[in-house]
Design an enzyme around this catalytic site. Structure first.
Site, PDB file in Angstrom:
ATOM      1  N   THR A  12       0.833  -1.195   0.000  1.00 18.48           N
ATOM      2  CA  THR A  12       0.000   0.000   0.000  1.00 18.48           C
ATOM      3  C   THR A  12       0.878   1.259   0.000  1.00 18.48           C
ATOM      4  O   THR A  12       2.096   1.165  -0.188  1.00 18.48           O
ATOM      5  CB  THR A  12      -1.039  -0.052   1.163  1.00 18.48           C
ATOM      6  OG1 THR A  12      -1.927   1.042   1.017  1.00 18.48           O
ATOM      7  CG2 THR A  12      -0.384  -0.016   2.536  1.00 18.48           C
ATOM      8  N   LYS A  68       3.411   1.427  -3.943  1.00 17.34           N
ATOM      9  CA  LYS A  68       2.836   0.678  -5.065  1.00 17.34           C
ATOM     10  C   LYS A  68       3.657   0.806  -6.355  1.00 17.34           C
ATOM     11  O   LYS A  68       3.704  -0.123  -7.151  1.00 17.34           O
ATOM     12  CB  LYS A  68       1.393   1.113  -5.310  1.00 17.34           C
ATOM     13  CG  LYS A  68       0.422   0.637  -4.234  1.00 17.34           C
ATOM     14  CD  LYS A  68      -1.009   0.942  -4.637  1.00 17.34           C
ATOM     15  CE  LYS A  68      -1.976   0.564  -3.533  1.00 17.34           C
ATOM     16  NZ  LYS A  68      -3.387   0.720  -3.945  1.00 17.34           N
ATOM     17  N   ASP A 126      -6.371  -3.621  -7.989  1.00 17.03           N
ATOM     18  CA  ASP A 126      -7.251  -2.482  -7.652  1.00 17.03           C
ATOM     19  C   ASP A 126      -8.369  -2.307  -8.683  1.00 17.03           C
ATOM     20  O   ASP A 126      -9.520  -2.041  -8.322  1.00 17.03           O
ATOM     21  CB  ASP A 126      -6.434  -1.186  -7.550  1.00 17.03           C
ATOM     22  CG  ASP A 126      -5.599  -1.132  -6.280  1.00 17.03           C
ATOM     23  OD1 ASP A 126      -6.013  -1.738  -5.272  1.00 17.03           O
ATOM     24  OD2 ASP A 126      -4.539  -0.484  -6.292  1.00 17.03           O
ATOM     25  N   ALA A 144      -6.582  11.930 -11.578  1.00 23.00           N
ATOM     26  CA  ALA A 144      -5.620  11.220 -12.434  1.00 23.00           C
ATOM     27  C   ALA A 144      -4.422  10.735 -11.614  1.00 23.00           C
ATOM     28  O   ALA A 144      -3.298  10.687 -12.104  1.00 23.00           O
ATOM     29  CB  ALA A 144      -5.163  12.139 -13.571  1.00 23.00           C
ATOM     30  N   GLY A 163      -2.862   7.701  -8.658  1.00 24.59           N
ATOM     31  CA  GLY A 163      -2.616   6.262  -8.697  1.00 24.59           C
ATOM     32  C   GLY A 163      -3.905   5.462  -8.828  1.00 24.59           C
ATOM     33  O   GLY A 163      -3.975   4.515  -9.618  1.00 24.59           O
ATOM     34  N   ALA A 164      -4.915   5.829  -8.061  1.00 27.89           N
ATOM     35  CA  ALA A 164      -6.176   5.079  -8.103  1.00 27.89           C
ATOM     36  C   ALA A 164      -6.831   5.206  -9.480  1.00 27.89           C
ATOM     37  O   ALA A 164      -7.356   4.234 -10.022  1.00 27.89           O
ATOM     38  CB  ALA A 164      -7.114   5.583  -7.021  1.00 27.89           C
ATOM     39  N   GLY A 187     -17.477   3.403  -1.754  1.00 28.51           N
ATOM     40  CA  GLY A 187     -16.121   2.971  -2.108  1.00 28.51           C
ATOM     41  C   GLY A 187     -15.534   1.803  -1.340  1.00 28.51           C
ATOM     42  O   GLY A 187     -14.502   1.249  -1.741  1.00 28.51           O
TER      43      GLY A 187
HETATM   44  P1  ATR Z   1      -4.093   8.231  -5.191  1.00 25.22           P
HETATM   45  O1  ATR Z   1      -2.869   7.404  -5.415  1.00 25.22           O
HETATM   46  O2  ATR Z   1      -4.868   7.824  -3.961  1.00 25.22           O
HETATM   47  O3  ATR Z   1      -4.960   8.333  -6.392  1.00 25.22           O
HETATM   48  P2  ATR Z   1      -2.696  10.688  -5.661  1.00 25.22           P
HETATM   49  O4  ATR Z   1      -1.860   9.935  -6.626  1.00 25.22           O
HETATM   50  O5  ATR Z   1      -2.041  11.594  -4.702  1.00 25.22           O
HETATM   51  O6  ATR Z   1      -3.574   9.681  -4.788  1.00 25.22           O
HETATM   52  O7  ATR Z   1      -3.835  11.457  -6.482  1.00 25.22           O
HETATM   53  C1  ATR Z   1      -4.632  12.367  -5.917  1.00 25.22           C
HETATM   54  C2  ATR Z   1      -5.616  12.895  -6.958  1.00 25.22           C
HETATM   55  O8  ATR Z   1      -6.452  13.834  -6.283  1.00 25.22           O
HETATM   56  C3  ATR Z   1      -4.979  13.637  -8.118  1.00 25.22           C
HETATM   57  O9  ATR Z   1      -5.796  13.486  -9.265  1.00 25.22           O
HETATM   58  C4  ATR Z   1      -4.997  15.068  -7.632  1.00 25.22           C
HETATM   59  O10 ATR Z   1      -4.967  16.041  -8.668  1.00 25.22           O
HETATM   60  P3  ATR Z   1      -3.559  16.611  -9.236  1.00 25.22           P
HETATM   61  O11 ATR Z   1      -3.075  15.626 -10.255  1.00 25.22           O
HETATM   62  O12 ATR Z   1      -3.910  17.934  -9.813  1.00 25.22           O
HETATM   63  O13 ATR Z   1      -2.633  16.725  -8.044  1.00 25.22           O
HETATM   64  C5  ATR Z   1      -6.345  15.097  -6.941  1.00 25.22           C
HETATM   65  N1  ATR Z   1      -6.451  16.168  -5.956  1.00 25.22           N
HETATM   66  C6  ATR Z   1      -5.893  16.198  -4.730  1.00 25.22           C
HETATM   67  N2  ATR Z   1      -6.229  17.340  -4.082  1.00 25.22           N
HETATM   68  C7  ATR Z   1      -7.016  18.066  -4.937  1.00 25.22           C
HETATM   69  C8  ATR Z   1      -7.692  19.331  -4.878  1.00 25.22           C
HETATM   70  N3  ATR Z   1      -7.636  20.105  -3.787  1.00 25.22           N
HETATM   71  N4  ATR Z   1      -8.415  19.716  -5.953  1.00 25.22           N
HETATM   72  C9  ATR Z   1      -8.497  18.943  -7.053  1.00 25.22           C
HETATM   73  N5  ATR Z   1      -7.880  17.734  -7.179  1.00 25.22           N
HETATM   74  C10 ATR Z   1      -7.156  17.300  -6.143  1.00 25.22           C
END
Ligand code: ATR
Length: 280
Positions: free
Chosen positions: A65, A69, A106, A133, A135-136, A244
């Protein structure tokens, strides 16, 4: 502890809040399997050592986790095509030939969650809107492509990240600007929030649902709280929703099957058991 007890676990940093031991312990008990599943806090210095010493430690499998990953890819010997495409691994198996096999379940968990909890007209036959966009989102978009979704729009605050994801995964994917997220919903049959927005302690996802067709399915991968504002607002206007937590439960199934030899089922009782832990 006798040598014939299968041992597996989950590694990450921090690891205290991982719900995986709760899932695996439930199944082990339910199926009467004498196995062990533990959470290990692993820092980045010891990551490679932990993987290379799985046999020594008697570990058959590991779930991976946050934040490892992606990093873990360089420490496994073989990758599933899915893990390679996504660029991330969440399930590592020590095979009988001694090689470490990395997979990503996932996307499987995401699709199985929808299938189990939504009985309406197939949400995946039309236009899917993916918010985020990270990791998830990578595993979710790849899984949507693999089930044959006709059109996927990725909408992310940082457009470049969405474009990279679309290019890496390939398929019927287009990118829209963050400012277009409200109007993008007009043709949607399925909407999923893959960002961290809406999670406890984070701001909610600002998404106006006025244009969303009433039969479009809405899913949020955030499960703390279990009913995010996005899901609540969708329900109020009559849209079907799926929360979720099921994605987390279903993604654990393939590891359990491989390591403990039983195909586990995700039930309401498991869901309640895992959700009861969430507030601890
Ligand atoms: P995970 O692996 O859980 O998907 P992550 O890789 O940190 O986590 O991705 C977080 C996502 O939330 C990204 O799409 C991020 O957008 P950015 O690519 O612009 O960083 C989005 N995100 C996080 N905080 C945000 C905010 N305040 N407004 C809009 N998008 C946000």
């Amino acid at each position: 502890m006798s040598q014939d007890v299968t041992k597996a676990g989950v590694i990450g940093w921090p690891i205290d809040h991982s719900l995986s031991p709760r899932i695996f312990d439930y199944w082990l008990k339910n199926y009467g399997i004498k196995g062990l599943y533990k959470a290990y806090a692993v820092n980045d210095i010891s990551l490679s050592k932990v993987l290379s010493s799985m046999r020594e430690k008697g570990l058959t499998g590991l779930n991976i986790t946050v934040p490892y990953k992606q990093t873990v890819i360089k420490y496994v010997d073989q990758l599933s095509s899915c893990a390679r495409k996504i660029g991330a691994v969440n399930t590592v198996t020590l095979q009988e030939n001694g090689l470490l096999f990395g997979d990503n379940t996932d996307g499987f968990g995401f699709i199985e969650n929808i299938k189990q909890n939504y009985n309406g007209i197939n949400a995946f036959t039309g236009v899917s809107i993916v918010i985020g966009a990270g990791g998830a989102a990578r595993s979710i978009v790849a899984s949507l492509v693999s089930v044959g979704v006709k059109k996927i729009y990725i909408i992310n605050r940082t457009r470049g990240n969405a474009e990279k994801l679309a290019k890496d995964i390939g398929g019927p994917i287009s990118v829209m600007d963050w400012s277009e997220r409200h109007v993008s919903l007009a043709d949607a049959t399925f909407v999923v929030n893959t960002t961290t927005l809406g999670m406890n302690g984070k701001p909610p996802l600002d998404l106006r649902l006025d244009l969303l067709p009433k039969n479009a399915l809405v899913n949020d991968i955030v499960y703390a709280p279990i009913e995010t504002r996005l899901l609540k607002n969708s329900k109020i206007r009559g849209n079907p929703t799926v929360d979720g937590i099921g994605m987390l439960l279903h993604q654990a199934r393939p590891g359990f099957t491989t390591w403990f030899g039983e195909e586990p089922i995700v039930t309401e009782d498991l869901r309640n058991h895992v959700l009861a832990k969430k507030g601890d």
